[in-house]
Design a protein around this motif. Structure first.
Motif, PDB file in Angstrom:
ATOM      1  N   ASP A 117      40.649  24.844  41.594  1.00 21.65           N
ATOM      2  CA  ASP A 117      41.620  24.560  40.270  1.00 21.65           C
ATOM      3  C   ASP A 117      41.156  25.277  39.149  1.00 21.65           C
ATOM      4  O   ASP A 117      41.613  25.007  37.827  1.00 21.65           O
ATOM      5  CB  ASP A 117      41.171  23.079  39.883  1.00 21.65           C
ATOM      6  CG  ASP A 117      41.932  22.003  40.840  1.00 21.65           C
ATOM      7  OD1 ASP A 117      42.883  22.321  41.227  1.00 21.65           O
ATOM      8  OD2 ASP A 117      41.133  21.008  41.178  1.00 21.65           O
ATOM      9  N   ARG A 118      40.250  26.205  39.291  1.00 22.53           N
ATOM     10  CA  ARG A 118      39.641  27.255  38.312  1.00 22.53           C
ATOM     11  C   ARG A 118      40.641  28.125  37.914  1.00 22.53           C
ATOM     12  O   ARG A 118      41.312  28.666  38.787  1.00 22.53           O
ATOM     13  CB  ARG A 118      38.336  27.856  38.722  1.00 22.53           C
ATOM     14  CG  ARG A 118      37.271  26.928  39.078  1.00 22.53           C
ATOM     15  CD  ARG A 118      36.311  27.047  37.790  1.00 22.53           C
ATOM     16  NE  ARG A 118      35.902  28.206  37.325  1.00 22.53           N
ATOM     17  CZ  ARG A 118      34.698  28.746  37.830  1.00 22.53           C
ATOM     18  NH1 ARG A 118      33.901  28.385  38.752  1.00 22.53           N
ATOM     19  NH2 ARG A 118      34.478  30.247  37.274  1.00 22.53           N
ATOM     20  N   PRO A 119      40.684  28.498  36.539  1.00 27.22           N
ATOM     21  CA  PRO A 119      41.472  29.557  36.001  1.00 27.22           C
ATOM     22  C   PRO A 119      41.116  30.980  36.379  1.00 27.22           C
ATOM     23  O   PRO A 119      39.536  31.264  36.571  1.00 27.22           O
ATOM     24  CB  PRO A 119      41.225  29.261  34.543  1.00 27.22           C
ATOM     25  CG  PRO A 119      41.001  27.900  34.195  1.00 27.22           C
ATOM     26  CD  PRO A 119      40.244  27.539  35.451  1.00 27.22           C
ATOM     27  N   ILE A 120      41.880  31.769  37.172  1.00 26.55           N
ATOM     28  CA  ILE A 120      41.529  33.080  37.490  1.00 26.55           C
ATOM     29  C   ILE A 120      40.727  33.665  36.518  1.00 26.55           C
ATOM     30  O   ILE A 120      39.562  34.408  37.000  1.00 26.55           O
ATOM     31  CB  ILE A 120      42.697  33.650  38.086  1.00 26.55           C
ATOM     32  CG1 ILE A 120      43.380  33.003  39.166  1.00 26.55           C
ATOM     33  CG2 ILE A 120      42.161  35.132  38.479  1.00 26.55           C
ATOM     34  CD1 ILE A 120      44.574  33.582  39.822  1.00 26.55           C
ATOM     35  N   ALA A 121      40.917  33.745  35.307  1.00 28.30           N
ATOM     36  CA  ALA A 121      40.113  34.445  34.396  1.00 28.30           C
ATOM     37  C   ALA A 121      38.763  34.141  34.265  1.00 28.30           C
ATOM     38  O   ALA A 121      37.987  34.775  33.625  1.00 28.30           O
ATOM     39  CB  ALA A 121      40.999  34.087  33.122  1.00 28.30           C
ATOM     40  N   THR A 122      38.539  33.103  34.606  1.00 26.23           N
ATOM     41  CA  THR A 122      36.755  32.571  34.391  1.00 26.23           C
ATOM     42  C   THR A 122      36.071  32.859  35.678  1.00 26.23           C
ATOM     43  O   THR A 122      35.010  32.763  35.767  1.00 26.23           O
ATOM     44  CB  THR A 122      36.973  30.981  34.396  1.00 26.23           C
ATOM     45  OG1 THR A 122      37.376  30.373  35.343  1.00 26.23           O
ATOM     46  CG2 THR A 122      37.974  30.380  33.062  1.00 26.23           C
ATOM     47  N   LEU A 123      36.730  33.361  36.646  1.00 32.01           N
ATOM     48  CA  LEU A 123      35.954  33.831  37.800  1.00 32.01           C
ATOM     49  C   LEU A 123      35.406  35.028  37.782  1.00 32.01           C
ATOM     50  O   LEU A 123      35.595  36.021  37.121  1.00 32.01           O
ATOM     51  CB  LEU A 123      37.096  33.940  39.136  1.00 32.01           C
ATOM     52  CG  LEU A 123      37.786  32.700  39.368  1.00 32.01           C
ATOM     53  CD1 LEU A 123      38.817  32.988  40.554  1.00 32.01           C
ATOM     54  CD2 LEU A 123      37.084  31.245  39.759  1.00 32.01           C
ATOM     55  N   SER A 124      33.953  35.233  38.521  1.00 31.74           N
ATOM     56  CA  SER A 124      33.474  36.527  38.561  1.00 31.74           C
ATOM     57  C   SER A 124      34.326  37.566  39.405  1.00 31.74           C
ATOM     58  O   SER A 124      35.368  37.263  39.839  1.00 31.74           O
ATOM     59  CB  SER A 124      32.138  36.412  39.431  1.00 31.74           C
ATOM     60  OG  SER A 124      32.361  36.188  40.850  1.00 31.74           O
ATOM     61  N   GLY A 125      34.154  38.740  39.250  1.00 31.04           N
ATOM     62  CA  GLY A 125      34.845  39.917  40.100  1.00 31.04           C
ATOM     63  C   GLY A 125      34.795  39.688  41.317  1.00 31.04           C
ATOM     64  O   GLY A 125      35.941  39.828  41.900  1.00 31.04           O
TER      65      GLY A 125
END
Length: 569
Positions: free
Chosen positions: A136-144
């Motif tokens: 459910d995490r927004p992709i923009a908040t993920l690490s590379g």
């Protein structure tokens, strides 16, 4: 499955073809590894399989590329989407939705698959790639690295017959890379998927390849063969192969396990020799800093900054201190209770799993994020409270995405702007580019460079200003071994002059060659901080190949072993 028939590719305005004389066949159900120095056309060859070359990139493709009988000249990428799944070097450019689960489902929606099939495949892929906790995490908040796994998962869900992967493990920590490679192995062995992959970190992947394709240069035709045969002649090869060549092992080992079986005699020869330090000792006192410029460039853009203070004052303030640092990003506690110091002349490697907080720590050091708790002092100032005009002459950051620092139309224009911004002599940046990236013409547009070449150009731009504190986020992503060796020489020279260098990296071989200290982060906390040898030799995840092969002896690099043998060991 994939057939190249006398293929050449030349881009508009280029003096010569990027690829020429490619004539080879990639069999069905095999993992084929594409290797070669940076800039020889590996990404172009992969793009020709998916149809991105020439339909998306432009240029002229001569010859014929067929995938399962479909000619890529007459089939555009969307007409190959059910057959070929592609993941490029930059995962952000692939995403079309906002959350992880939606991104995994998008490709199947485009193909019109039934909802129950889509749901099952999404769940399978979440489990395969260890993404269930991020659904459910927004992709923009993920690490590379997390974004890289999502990008790979998004092309796995449609179950393509062919997977085309460009540097798939470059942004992943060692454990995550092993997970992804294990998935690829299962797809090849159990489902008969054909995988064509380009990767510079050969120490991770070469032992899994069924065949290797070597592109020695843009003008030379590729050579295809068994991995051990190609590694015997390849100009780019992993440390295990370099050690095998040094010791005269035949056939060459491709894995740590094979090398350990043959290393008994070598360990005996080295038993009475004390391994040297992994990196030259940091200087006791920093060399006076060069005169600063009235203008320089960083993540904040072009900025006019005041004249520098005296060199001794600047040198005294060069020590960087972090005390009890905590950083919260939304619901995520990215860092907590972090206490560190970085001295002039010291090179420190930040390591840890994807999402451990390495990039966040670099962002705090440069002032891009504000501490929730604790303090950060760089040059005696709190970065987030210091005006960017004052901060940019104390610290330079090379981010994971080098394009953030590139905006001119040619390499020459980028270098000229960097010289002006840094107040350096004309040609200073160009000399660095030539050292890091030889053979690139001045009139080349940065967008026509490979990912590794763009990174080398961004490094040269930041290094031209010679900041007292240099921060590098995944600096070897996309670099071949020769380019990495050139980078190590440059960074060692800067450290010897008194510059503090902090690297956030998953490259264990880079840390072994360069770092005085290694700091390992996990879930935003420091779990290890000490001399490189002390930290990495005892860690199965972060030990370099040479250390694993020669354990329990504490040799870290092939360079150290070569020096000992040449000295008579």
């Amino acid at each position: 499955m994939i057939r190249f028939e006398q293929v050449s590719v030349q881009y508009e305005g280029a003096a010569r073809p990027t690829l020429s004389g490619v004539d080879l066949t990639v069999p069905e159900g095999e993992l084929v590894l594409l290797v070669g120095p940076s800039g020889v056309g590996k990404s172009t060859l992969l793009g020709a399989v998916s149809g991105l070359v020439p339909h998306f990139t432009g240029g002229t493709l001569r010859g014929r590329v067929t995938v399962d009988g479909r000619d890529t000249r007459t089939h555009k990428p969307r007409e190959l989407a059910d057959l070929v799944g592609t993941v490029g070097q930059d995962p952000l450019s692939h995403f079309v939705t906002d959350t992880v689960e939606d991104e995994l489902a998008y490709g199947m929606e485009s193909l019109g698959l039934a909802p129950d099939v889509m749901r099952r495949r999404v769940e399978e892929t979440l489990d395969l790639l260890g993404l269930a906790g991020l659904r459910d995490r927004p992709i923009a908040t993920l690490s590379g690295g997390q974004q890289q796994r999502v990008a790979i998962g998004s092309v796995l869900t449609p179950h393509p017959k062919v997977l085309v992967l460009d540097e798939p493990t470059s942004a992943l920590d060692p454990a995550a890379a092993e997970e992804v490679l294990a998935v690829l192995q299962r797809l090849v062995h159990d489902l008969g998927t054909t995988v064509l992959m380009a990767e510079h970190r050969l120490e991770r992947v070469v032992q899994y390849a069924d065949q290797v394709v070597l592109l020695p240069s843009p003008d030379a035709a590729p050579v295809m063969g068994a991995p051990a045969d190609i590694m015997a002649v390849s100009p780019v090869h992993p440390p295990v192969v370099a050690l095998g060549r040094l010791a005269g092992w035949d056939p060459l080992p491709l894995s740590v396990r094979d090398a350990r079986r043959r290393a008994t005699e070598l360990r005996e020869r080295l038993a009475s020799v004390e391994p040297p330090p992994p990196a030259p000792s940091a200087p006791a006192a920093p060399t006076p800093l060069p005169a600063a410029a009235p203008v320089r460039r960083g993540l904040f853009g072009r900025l006019r900054i005041p004249a520098p203070r005296s060199a001794p004052e600047a040198a005294v303030e060069a020590t960087t201190r972090v005390e009890g640092l905590g950083v919260r990003r939304g619901r995520v506690e990215a860092l907590r209770r972090v206490t560190l110091s970085f001295a002039p002349g010291e090179t420190v490697a930040l390591m840890g799993r994807n999402g451990a907080g390495k990039s966040t720590l670099l962002a705090a050091l440069v002032g891009l994020v504000e501490p929730t708790t604790g303090t950060v002092l760089v040059g005696g100032r709190a970065p987030h409270r210091t005006h960017p005009r004052d901060m940019v002459r104390r610290v330079g950051l090379v981010p994971q995405e080098p394009r953030d620092l590139l905006y001119a139309d040619t390499v020459a224009a980028e270098c000229a702007a960097a010289d002006t911004d840094a107040g350096a002599a004309a040609g200073s940046c160009r000399a660095l580019v030539s050292e890091l990236l030889p053979g690139v013409p001045d009139d080349t547009h940065p967008r026509d460079l490979s990912e590794g070449q763009r990174l080398a150009l961004a490094l040269a731009i930041v290094l031209t200003a010679r900041p007292p504190l240099l921060l590098l986020d995944e600096p070897t992503r996309g670099l071949d071994y020769a380019a990495k060796a050139r980078l190590i020489r440059v960074l060692r020279g800067l450290a010897a002059e008194g510059h503090a260098i902090v690297l956030a990296t998953h490259d264990v071989e880079l840390a072994a060659e360069l770092a005085h200290r290694v700091v390992i982060l996990a879930d935003g906390e420091i779990v290890a901080d000490g001399p490189t040898r002390q930290v990495v030799v005892s860690s199965p995840a972060f030990a370099p190949q040479t250390a694993k092969i020669l354990a329990p002896q504490e040799w870290l690099t092939v360079t150290q072993v070569r020096g000992a043998l040449e000295a008579g060991a």
